[in-house]
Design a protein around this motif. Structure first.
Motif, PDB file in Angstrom:
ATOM      1  N   GLY A  39     -28.290 -43.309  -5.285  1.00 49.03           N
ATOM      2  CA  GLY A  39     -27.292 -43.809  -4.326  1.00 49.03           C
ATOM      3  C   GLY A  39     -25.993 -43.020  -4.467  1.00 49.03           C
ATOM      4  N   ALA A  40     -25.635 -42.683  -5.698  1.00 48.86           N
ATOM      5  CA  ALA A  40     -24.433 -41.874  -5.929  1.00 48.86           C
ATOM      6  C   ALA A  40     -24.672 -40.446  -5.449  1.00 48.86           C
ATOM      7  CB  ALA A  40     -24.092 -41.873  -7.422  1.00 48.86           C
ATOM      8  N   ARG A  41     -25.785 -39.878  -5.883  1.00 47.80           N
ATOM      9  CA  ARG A  41     -26.056 -38.460  -5.610  1.00 47.80           C
ATOM     10  C   ARG A  41     -26.152 -38.159  -4.117  1.00 47.80           C
ATOM     11  NH1 ARG A  41     -30.191 -34.305  -5.356  1.00 47.80           N
ATOM     12  NH2 ARG A  41     -31.774 -35.787  -4.740  1.00 47.80           N
ATOM     13  N   SER A  43     -24.667 -39.632  -1.694  1.00 46.60           N
ATOM     14  CA  SER A  43     -23.507 -40.088  -0.922  1.00 46.60           C
ATOM     15  C   SER A  43     -22.905 -38.957  -0.102  1.00 46.60           C
ATOM     16  CB  SER A  43     -22.437 -40.645  -1.867  1.00 46.60           C
ATOM     17  OG  SER A  43     -22.917 -41.824  -2.471  1.00 46.60           O
ATOM     18  N   ALA A  44     -22.231 -39.348   0.956  1.00 54.71           N
ATOM     19  CA  ALA A  44     -21.531 -38.372   1.799  1.00 54.71           C
ATOM     20  C   ALA A  44     -20.264 -37.900   1.086  1.00 54.71           C
ATOM     21  CB  ALA A  44     -21.150 -39.034   3.119  1.00 54.71           C
ATOM     22  N   SER A  45     -19.885 -36.644   1.352  1.00 55.92           N
ATOM     23  CA  SER A  45     -18.594 -36.158   0.827  1.00 55.92           C
ATOM     24  C   SER A  45     -18.013 -35.153   1.810  1.00 55.92           C
ATOM     25  CB  SER A  45     -18.782 -35.510  -0.550  1.00 55.92           C
ATOM     26  OG  SER A  45     -19.646 -34.390  -0.459  1.00 55.92           O
ATOM     27  N   GLU A  50     -18.997 -32.766  -2.850  1.00 59.43           N
ATOM     28  CA  GLU A  50     -19.355 -33.651  -3.984  1.00 59.43           C
ATOM     29  C   GLU A  50     -18.347 -33.558  -5.141  1.00 59.43           C
ATOM     30  OE1 GLU A  50     -23.520 -33.157  -5.096  1.00 59.43           O
ATOM     31  OE2 GLU A  50     -23.939 -32.240  -3.152  1.00 59.43           O
ATOM     32  N   GLN A 147     -13.467 -40.077  -2.185  1.00 56.81           N
ATOM     33  CA  GLN A 147     -14.889 -39.810  -1.991  1.00 56.81           C
ATOM     34  C   GLN A 147     -15.730 -40.439  -3.086  1.00 56.81           C
ATOM     35  OE1 GLN A 147     -15.335 -35.673  -0.492  1.00 56.81           O
ATOM     36  NE2 GLN A 147     -13.116 -35.789  -0.778  1.00 56.81           N
ATOM     37  N   CYS A 148     -15.159 -40.505  -4.287  1.00 57.49           N
ATOM     38  CA  CYS A 148     -15.865 -41.182  -5.379  1.00 57.49           C
ATOM     39  C   CYS A 148     -16.110 -42.652  -5.039  1.00 57.49           C
ATOM     40  CB  CYS A 148     -15.057 -41.097  -6.671  1.00 57.49           C
ATOM     41  SG  CYS A 148     -15.015 -39.432  -7.356  1.00 57.49           S
ATOM     42  N   ILE A 150     -16.859 -43.768  -2.190  1.00 55.34           N
ATOM     43  CA  ILE A 150     -18.046 -43.859  -1.319  1.00 55.34           C
ATOM     44  C   ILE A 150     -19.290 -43.952  -2.205  1.00 55.34           C
ATOM     45  CG2 ILE A 150     -19.424 -42.668   0.440  1.00 55.34           C
ATOM     46  CD1 ILE A 150     -16.815 -41.313   1.387  1.00 55.34           C
ATOM     47  N   ALA A 151     -19.315 -43.106  -3.238  1.00 56.48           N
ATOM     48  CA  ALA A 151     -20.435 -43.160  -4.183  1.00 56.48           C
ATOM     49  C   ALA A 151     -20.476 -44.525  -4.872  1.00 56.48           C
ATOM     50  CB  ALA A 151     -20.302 -42.029  -5.208  1.00 56.48           C
ATOM     51  N   ASN A 154     -21.954 -47.078  -2.530  1.00 53.09           N
ATOM     52  CA  ASN A 154     -23.406 -46.912  -2.380  1.00 53.09           C
ATOM     53  C   ASN A 154     -24.149 -47.397  -3.625  1.00 53.09           C
ATOM     54  OD1 ASN A 154     -23.415 -45.956   0.221  1.00 53.09           O
ATOM     55  ND2 ASN A 154     -23.268 -43.811  -0.377  1.00 53.09           N
TER      56      ASN A 154
END
Ligand code: FMN
Length: 223
Positions: A39-41, A43-45, A50, A147-148, A150-151, A154
């Motif tokens: 889910g983290a990996r 994720s959108a960035s 990333e 952005q973190c 978002i991860a 998720n």
């Protein structure tokens, strides 16, 4: 493709709550934890760069030293099955000519040279003018932090899909935690710093309070 119906989506969203007391005897399986990390990996960035790293903190000694600095996650540090530090990249790593950005475009995105050139042109204007990320180091770091999160979201959502509880943690002294983790060899503050933490595990008790939220019509405007 419809995987979950509305009722089940709402069930998952309502299942997730800030877990204040974790059951120390229940551990997340390796398989479930792997799925949460996907889910983290995945994720959108922004620009697909990333700007994150994840540290799974198992070391009891470091966890103990973090207790005094992490007022918002003391139960989690002691009792959660997994405790993840989410690190955001610093400005040095996110400048257009940095080795990290070059690595992302060459080795991860595998972009041909002419596309890389165009992308860097856009990225430079975006950083300098559109989002003013180069006004100071903090602006770039905070952009990476956004952005973190978002991860983070998720990971919490995937956890809830698997019936796993979570606690996002901002209740810590950021500078002092970074100093400690650098001293312990966990991170290099020139490259990345902790932006938020996430504890994962299983609730000891049902949530004490029902969710309180504003109504949709109070937060959404259609124009
Ligand atoms: C970024 C972030 C940081 C948070 N930090 C803490 C924290 O340090 N300690 C804590 O107990 N709760 C923390 N929370 C949990 C919030 O208080 C909680 O999500 C909010 O009150 C809504 O409740 P719910 O998540 O149970 O729906 C944090 C939440 C977010 C999103």
């Amino acid at each position: 493709m419809q995987i979950l119906n509305e009722e089940n989506i709402l069930k998952v969203l309502n299942f997730r709550h800030a877990c204040k007391a974790f059951d120390p005897n229940k551990k997340i399986s390796d398989e479930d934890f792997g799925t949460i990390m996907q889910g983290a990996r995945l994720s959108a960035s922004s620009f697909g760069f990333e700007p994150w790293n994840f540290v799974v903190l198992n070391n009891k000694n470091i966890k103990e030293k973090m207790l005094d600095l992490t007022w918002g996650g003391q139960d989690a540090l002691k009792n959660a099955s997994h405790f993840v530090l989410i690190l955001a990249k610093t400005q040095e790593n996110l400048l257009p000519n940095s080795s990290f950005i070059k690595h992302m475009m060459n080795d991860v995105q595998k972009l041909p040279a002419n596309i890389q050139e165009k992308k860097i042109e856009f990225y430079t204007v975006f950083q300098q003018e559109h989002f003013k990320l180069l006004e100071n180091k903090r602006a770039t770091f905070d952009w990476a932090c956004k952005q973190c999160y978002i991860a983070l979201a998720n990971m919490m959502f995937v956890a809830a899909l698997r019936g796993i509880d979570s606690l996002p943690i901002e209740g810590f002294h950021q500078d002092n935690v970074n100093i400690l983790l650098e001293k312990e060899g966990v991170l290099n503050t020139k490259e990345s710093k902790v932006c938020v933490m996430l504890a994962l595990g299983y609730r000891l008790n049902p949530p004490k309070h029902a969710k309180s939220r504003q109504n949709l019509e109070d937060i959404v405007k259609y124009v």
